[in-house]
Design a protein around this motif. Structure first.
Motif, PDB file in Angstrom:
ATOM      1  N   THR A   8       1.058  -1.198   0.287  1.00  0.00           N
ATOM      2  CA  THR A   8       0.091   0.174   0.206  1.00  0.00           C
ATOM      3  C   THR A   8       0.613   1.404   0.024  1.00  0.00           C
ATOM      4  OG1 THR A   8      -1.909  -0.891   1.134  1.00  0.00           O
ATOM      5  CG2 THR A   8      -1.842   2.129   1.488  1.00  0.00           C
ATOM      6  N   CYS A  11       3.731   4.151  -3.206  1.00  0.00           N
ATOM      7  CA  CYS A  11       2.930   5.058  -3.967  1.00  0.00           C
ATOM      8  C   CYS A  11       3.513   6.450  -3.862  1.00  0.00           C
ATOM      9  CB  CYS A  11       1.555   5.337  -3.208  1.00  0.00           C
ATOM     10  SG  CYS A  11       1.708   5.932  -1.893  1.00  0.00           S
ATOM     11  N   ASP A  12       4.215   7.226  -4.786  1.00  0.00           N
ATOM     12  CA  ASP A  12       4.171   8.532  -4.524  1.00  0.00           C
ATOM     13  C   ASP A  12       3.929   9.573  -3.436  1.00  0.00           C
ATOM     14  OD1 ASP A  12       6.356   8.612  -6.692  1.00  0.00           O
ATOM     15  OD2 ASP A  12       5.343   8.769  -8.358  1.00  0.00           O
ATOM     16  N   GLU A  15       0.666  11.641  -3.962  1.00  0.00           N
ATOM     17  CA  GLU A  15      -0.347  11.202  -3.401  1.00  0.00           C
ATOM     18  C   GLU A  15      -1.315  10.942  -1.987  1.00  0.00           C
ATOM     19  OE1 GLU A  15       0.411   6.870  -4.922  1.00  0.00           O
ATOM     20  OE2 GLU A  15       0.901   8.037  -7.227  1.00  0.00           O
ATOM     21  N   TYR A  59      -2.653  -6.185  -5.977  1.00  0.00           N
ATOM     22  CA  TYR A  59      -2.522  -4.866  -5.506  1.00  0.00           C
ATOM     23  C   TYR A  59      -3.374  -4.691  -4.786  1.00  0.00           C
ATOM     24  CZ  TYR A  59      -2.230  -0.082  -4.059  1.00  0.00           C
ATOM     25  OH  TYR A  59      -1.576   1.142  -4.593  1.00  0.00           O
ATOM     26  N   PHE A 123      -4.634   7.924  -5.689  1.00  0.00           N
ATOM     27  CA  PHE A 123      -3.775   6.853  -5.209  1.00  0.00           C
ATOM     28  C   PHE A 123      -3.218   5.573  -5.481  1.00  0.00           C
ATOM     29  CE2 PHE A 123      -2.177   3.238  -1.901  1.00  0.00           C
ATOM     30  CZ  PHE A 123      -1.698   4.206  -0.714  1.00  0.00           C
ATOM     31  N   ILE A 124      -4.371   5.135  -6.159  1.00  0.00           N
ATOM     32  CA  ILE A 124      -3.183   3.500  -6.868  1.00  0.00           C
ATOM     33  C   ILE A 124      -2.303   3.936  -8.081  1.00  0.00           C
ATOM     34  CG2 ILE A 124      -4.920   2.277  -6.052  1.00  0.00           C
ATOM     35  CD1 ILE A 124      -6.478   2.784  -8.597  1.00  0.00           C
ATOM     36  N   GLU A 125      -1.856   5.037  -8.674  1.00  0.00           N
ATOM     37  CA  GLU A 125      -1.651   5.667  -9.878  1.00  0.00           C
ATOM     38  C   GLU A 125       0.052   4.657  -9.902  1.00  0.00           C
ATOM     39  OE1 GLU A 125       0.668   9.578 -11.754  1.00  0.00           O
ATOM     40  OE2 GLU A 125      -0.825   9.911  -9.970  1.00  0.00           O
ATOM     41  N   THR A 126       0.325   5.244  -8.660  1.00  0.00           N
ATOM     42  CA  THR A 126       1.778   4.965  -8.815  1.00  0.00           C
ATOM     43  C   THR A 126       2.007   3.147  -9.237  1.00  0.00           C
ATOM     44  OG1 THR A 126       2.661   6.903  -7.629  1.00  0.00           O
ATOM     45  CG2 THR A 126       4.480   4.533  -7.275  1.00  0.00           C
ATOM     46  N   PHE A 127       1.669   2.276  -8.266  1.00  0.00           N
ATOM     47  CA  PHE A 127       1.579   1.381  -9.157  1.00  0.00           C
ATOM     48  C   PHE A 127       1.565   0.316  -9.847  1.00  0.00           C
ATOM     49  CE2 PHE A 127       1.149  -3.430  -8.138  1.00  0.00           C
ATOM     50  CZ  PHE A 127       1.815  -3.403  -7.090  1.00  0.00           C
TER      51      PHE A 127
END
Length: 477
Positions: A8, A11-12, A15, A59, A123-127
């Motif tokens: 979790t 993330c960047d 975010e 994820y 929030f889920i952008e990076t992964f």
């Protein structure tokens, strides 16, 4: 991925700061639409291969903040306590649509779309990006190498040169999806069913008093999987003769030799002649040593007598084009009544101007040939009726029209999550691999060229084009 590990916090940080801001400004429940797309095909190729969706699903299903995570965020001194309380119950509750793994994909079209409350979607952008970017990159490179081998098996050999643990394991998975026959990465078979294989290194040969003794012992131990590495000393003077001598001593019928250095064309031709004259026409010749699609293509054109290839660092790192470049951009939001409000990012660089709105993507196939001719991006509530003529509207050449009357249209983006629940039946790795091979076959040979491939068109519907032009005009006011 080890799904028991909590990713979790991968993330960047922005975010989280944006999430805190959305929470405090009353935007946390605003429904947003984000698209994943890419702008350029690696190595100047004609298409890329989508991969990594399985890990995205894992994820999303395991998203949760622990007390340790929240304690770290509190220590940063910039997050509201109410936001931290909100994170304790954080789960993904939105929708995701994506192209299946193994699908050929093209610049500018959505390959994954998220519809979710803004904090979740952001929030889920990076992964999502790191997973799709990495595996799509390796799958694309692997497919190029497999096509260069022209039907000869290619094994992925790159774990020791991969960029980290996930790079090795997921790289092996992506390479197999794209057509590799297997991998040297043993854990990839345990986790994903990628066939693992391998025989010996030069150290095995050097460990014995003579090359023949090394080969002799190996044939004794592995009579049914005997591929001998013949270039530790001299391929033609000792390596191949000692291999033939060991094969004969142990009456080995299923056998092979591996070349890992030198002029592979010259050595393979000479070795083939020696093996045939010794009564081993069935002996396979395997080649490795810093190979890529161009080297493989060239040595085969030169007459190399090679039956299969092992490709390592240039595959698992996509050395010639090491970045995929997928991006995650806001395309729309919903107002209080549920109306979709399109959003556009404007740039002086035309390539960076986004395509707004909640969209569908259709792949259009000619019935006469069965081949794909274009991808058609339209608004979410538009449909393609195969019984009606379809006019393709090329966004880069507005004067250009092509009307199809005998065609098949397939919607590419499949529902993956609905209201936070996975609704997608996940295919096995072999099923994805078979699907990928079939989908690549539906592309024209001109699109599959390594140099100067045909430009496959990603066309916008007239309605979507008009929406985009209106937003561009409004932004200029």
């Amino acid at each position: 991925m080890n799904i028991s590990e909590n990713y979790t916090m991968l993330c960047d940080f922005y975010e989280l700061t944006m999430g805190n801001g959305y929470f405090l400004t009353g935007k946390k429940d605003t429904v947003s639409y984000f698209d994943v797309f890419f702008r350029e095909i690696p190595d100047g190729g004609g298409f890329a291969i989508a991969a990594g969706l399985e890990q995205v699903i894992e994820y999303i299903e395991n998203l949760k903040f622990t007390e340790r995570d929240i304690a770290l965020l509190r220590s940063k001194g910039c997050f509201d306590e109410r936001f931290l309380d909100y994170l304790r119950e954080f789960r993904f509750t939105g929708d995701i649509y994506a192209v299946p793994e193994g699908t050929p994909i093209f610049p500018g079209e959505p390959i994954l779309t998220v519809r979710a409350p803004t904090i979740q979607a952001q929030f889920i952008e990076t992964f999502i990006l790191l997973t799709l970017n990495h595996q799509s990159l390796i799958a694309t490179k692997a497919n190029r190498i497999v096509r260069a081998a022209n039907g000869r098996p290619v094994s992925e050999f790159g774990s020791r040169r991969a960029q980290g643990v996930a790079g090795a394991i997921h790289g092996a998975r992506a390479a197999y999806i794209a057509g590799c026959a297997g991998s040297a990465c043993t854990i990839a078979e345990e986790r994903y069913g990628v066939p693992a294989g391998g025989t010996m290194a030069h150290s095995w040969v050097l460990m014995f008093d003579s090359e023949f003794e090394a080969f002799d012992k190996y044939c004794e131990l592995y009579p049914d999987n005997c591929v001998l590495l013949v270039d530790t000393y001299n391929v033609l003077k000792s390596g191949v003769p000692n291999a033939i001598k060991a094969f004969k001593k142990h009456n080995i019928k299923k056998c092979g030799i591996r070349l890992d250095s030198g002029d592979l064309t010259y050595l393979s031709v000479k070795a083939r002649k020696m093996l045939d004259e010794a009564g081993y026409p069935q002996c396979k010749i395997v080649a490795s040593n810093s190979l890529d699609e161009y080297i493989i293509r060239d040595i085969l054109l030169q007459g190399a007598q090679i039956d299969s290839f092992g490709v390592g660092e240039r595959l698992v790192t996509s050395k010639s084009a090491p970045v995929f470049g997928g991006v995650y951009k806001l395309a729309a939001v919903e107002d209080e009544k549920g109306n979709i409000i399109p959003k556009i990012k404007v740039s002086e660089n035309p390539q960076k101007i986004t395509t707004p709105h909640f969209k569908k993507v259709y792949r259009i196939y000619e019935n006469s040939t069965g081949k794909a001719v274009a991808d058609y991006v339209c608004l979410h509530d538009e449909t393609v009726d195969e019984n009606e003529p379809l006019t393709l509207f090329d966004p880069d050449y507005t004067w250009k029209r092509k009307t199809l009357t005998d065609y098949r249209a397939e919607e590419l983006l499949k529902p993956i999550f609905k209201d936070g629940k996975c609704v997608y039946t996940r295919p096995g790795t072999d099923e994805i691999r078979d699907y990928c091979a079939k989908q690549v076959e539906l592309q024209w040979d001109e699109v599959k060229r390594f140099e100067n491939p045909h430009n496959y068109y990603v066309d916008l519907s007239k309605k979507l084009w008009d929406v985009k032009q209106k937003l561009l005009a409004d932004s200029a006011k």
